[in-house]
Design a protein around this motif. Structure first.
Motif, short mmCIF file in Angstrom:
data_model
loop_
_atom_site.label_atom_id
_atom_site.label_comp_id
_atom_site.label_asym_id
_atom_site.label_seq_id
_atom_site.Cartn_x
_atom_site.Cartn_y
_atom_site.Cartn_z
N ALA A 1 0.83 -1.20 0.00
CA ALA A 1 0.00 0.00 0.00
C ALA A 1 0.87 1.26 0.00
O ALA A 1 0.58 2.23 -0.72
CB ALA A 1 -0.94 -0.01 1.20
N ALA A 2 1.93 1.25 0.78
CA ALA A 2 2.82 2.41 0.82
C ALA A 2 3.49 2.62 -0.54
O ALA A 2 3.61 3.76 -1.02
CB ALA A 2 3.87 2.22 1.92
N ALA A 3 3.95 1.55 -1.17
CA ALA A 3 4.58 1.67 -2.49
C ALA A 3 3.58 2.20 -3.51
O ALA A 3 3.93 3.04 -4.36
CB ALA A 3 5.12 0.31 -2.93
N GLY A 4 2.33 1.76 -3.44
CA GLY A 4 1.30 2.25 -4.35
C GLY A 4 1.05 3.74 -4.16
O GLY A 4 0.90 4.49 -5.14
N LEU A 5 1.02 4.21 -2.93
CA LEU A 5 0.83 5.63 -2.66
C LEU A 5 1.99 6.47 -3.20
O LEU A 5 1.80 7.55 -3.75
CB LEU A 5 0.66 5.88 -1.17
CG LEU A 5 -0.68 5.45 -0.57
CD1 LEU A 5 -0.66 5.62 0.94
CD2 LEU A 5 -1.81 6.27 -1.17
N VAL A 6 3.23 5.96 -3.05
CA VAL A 6 4.40 6.66 -3.58
C VAL A 6 4.31 6.77 -5.10
O VAL A 6 4.58 7.82 -5.69
CB VAL A 6 5.70 5.97 -3.13
CG1 VAL A 6 6.91 6.51 -3.87
CG2 VAL A 6 5.89 6.14 -1.63
N LEU A 7 3.93 5.70 -5.77
CA LEU A 7 3.81 5.72 -7.23
C LEU A 7 2.72 6.70 -7.68
O LEU A 7 2.92 7.43 -8.66
CB LEU A 7 3.50 4.32 -7.76
CG LEU A 7 4.67 3.33 -7.74
CD1 LEU A 7 4.19 1.95 -8.17
CD2 LEU A 7 5.79 3.81 -8.65
N VAL A 8 1.60 6.75 -7.00
CA VAL A 8 0.53 7.67 -7.36
C VAL A 8 0.99 9.11 -7.17
O VAL A 8 0.74 9.98 -8.02
CB VAL A 8 -0.75 7.37 -6.53
CG1 VAL A 8 -1.76 8.48 -6.67
CG2 VAL A 8 -1.34 6.05 -6.95
N ALA A 9 1.69 9.39 -6.07
CA ALA A 9 2.19 10.75 -5.83
C ALA A 9 3.20 11.16 -6.89
O ALA A 9 3.20 12.30 -7.38
CB ALA A 9 2.81 10.84 -4.44
N ALA A 10 4.09 10.24 -7.28
CA ALA A 10 5.08 10.54 -8.32
C ALA A 10 4.39 10.80 -9.65
O ALA A 10 4.77 11.74 -10.39
CB ALA A 10 6.08 9.39 -8.43
N ALA A 11 3.41 10.01 -10.00
CA ALA A 11 2.70 10.20 -11.27
C ALA A 11 1.98 11.54 -11.28
O ALA A 11 1.98 12.24 -12.31
CB ALA A 11 1.71 9.06 -11.49
N MET A 12 1.42 11.96 -10.17
CA MET A 12 0.74 13.26 -10.11
C MET A 12 1.75 14.39 -10.24
O MET A 12 1.48 15.41 -10.91
CB MET A 12 -0.05 13.38 -8.81
CG MET A 12 -1.29 12.49 -8.77
SD MET A 12 -2.19 12.58 -7.22
CE MET A 12 -2.74 14.25 -7.21
N GLY A 13 2.93 14.24 -9.63
CA GLY A 13 3.97 15.27 -9.74
C GLY A 13 4.45 15.43 -11.17
O GLY A 13 4.62 16.55 -11.67
N VAL A 14 4.69 14.33 -11.86
CA VAL A 14 5.13 14.37 -13.25
C VAL A 14 4.04 15.00 -14.12
O VAL A 14 4.33 15.83 -14.99
CB VAL A 14 5.49 12.95 -13.74
CG1 VAL A 14 5.70 12.92 -15.24
CG2 VAL A 14 6.74 12.45 -13.02
N ALA A 15 2.81 14.67 -13.89
CA ALA A 15 1.71 15.23 -14.67
C ALA A 15 1.61 16.73 -14.44
O ALA A 15 1.33 17.49 -15.38
CB ALA A 15 0.40 14.54 -14.30
#
Length: 181
Positions: free
Chosen positions: A158-172
């Motif tokens: 779950a923590a890894a999934g949250l990190v990936l979502v935050a990174a994708a939002m930052g890149v976007a």
């Protein structure tokens, strides 16, 4: 015209006689349920230990909505007598009464009386038994996992999934801005 008046008068007189004859029958029909409502049905049973339970309802099956005074008397083995004991309503339900532990072990003949205006009487044979406590629960063995904690659970995923979502939002957000001059 007089013929029509006579006919109307006869109809009205006949209607009045019919209604006056039906009124006592209607009053008697209303009085019969009221008289039956004044009777109680008492269901007497043992409570599985040394007490007695009583369910009081109206004779027509309706629930009892008022408190009545019930008196218990009992005759047991070797001529033992209990009572009279006045019973109090219990919180388990409307019309439910309980004596608590008043009987000793053995077979008892129990009578419950209700005085007027809701007069009733019920008798039952009750088998009183010594109160029993539930058996102790069997101990449960607690063991440590043999793999040394390899099954850490779901939270790292779950923590890894949250990190990936935050990174994708930052890149976007970085590449999603368009410059307008």
């Amino acid at each position: 015209m007089t013929g029509i008046r006579k006919m109307l008068a006869a109809v009205f007189v006949g209607l009045a006689l019919t209604l006056s004859a039906a009124a006592p029958a209607a009053q008697a029909a209303q009085a019969a349920p009221a008289a039956q409502a004044d009777k109680l049905k008492l269901t007497v049973a043992g409570d599985g230990a040394q007490g007695v339970t009583i369910q009081a309802t109206y004779a027509d099956g309706r629930r009892l909505e008022q408190v009545v005074r019930l008196v218990l008397t009992a005759t047991g083995p070797d001529g033992q007598r209990v009572g009279p004991v006045q019973l109090e309503p219990q919180p388990e339900g409307q019309g439910f009464y309980s004596s608590g532990p008043v009987l000793s072990t053995g077979t008892w003949k129990v009578s419950v009386n209700s005085p007027a205006p809701l007069q009733s009487k019920a008798t039952a044979t009750v088998q009183a038994k010594a109160a029993q406590s539930p058996p102790a629960p069997a101990p449960v063995a607690v063991t440590k996992p043999a793999d040394g904690g390899a099954g850490t659970g779901w939270w790292p995923f779950a923590a890894a999934g949250l990190v990936l979502v935050a990174a994708a939002m930052g890149v976007a957000m970085l590449f999603g801005r368009r410059r307008t001059d």
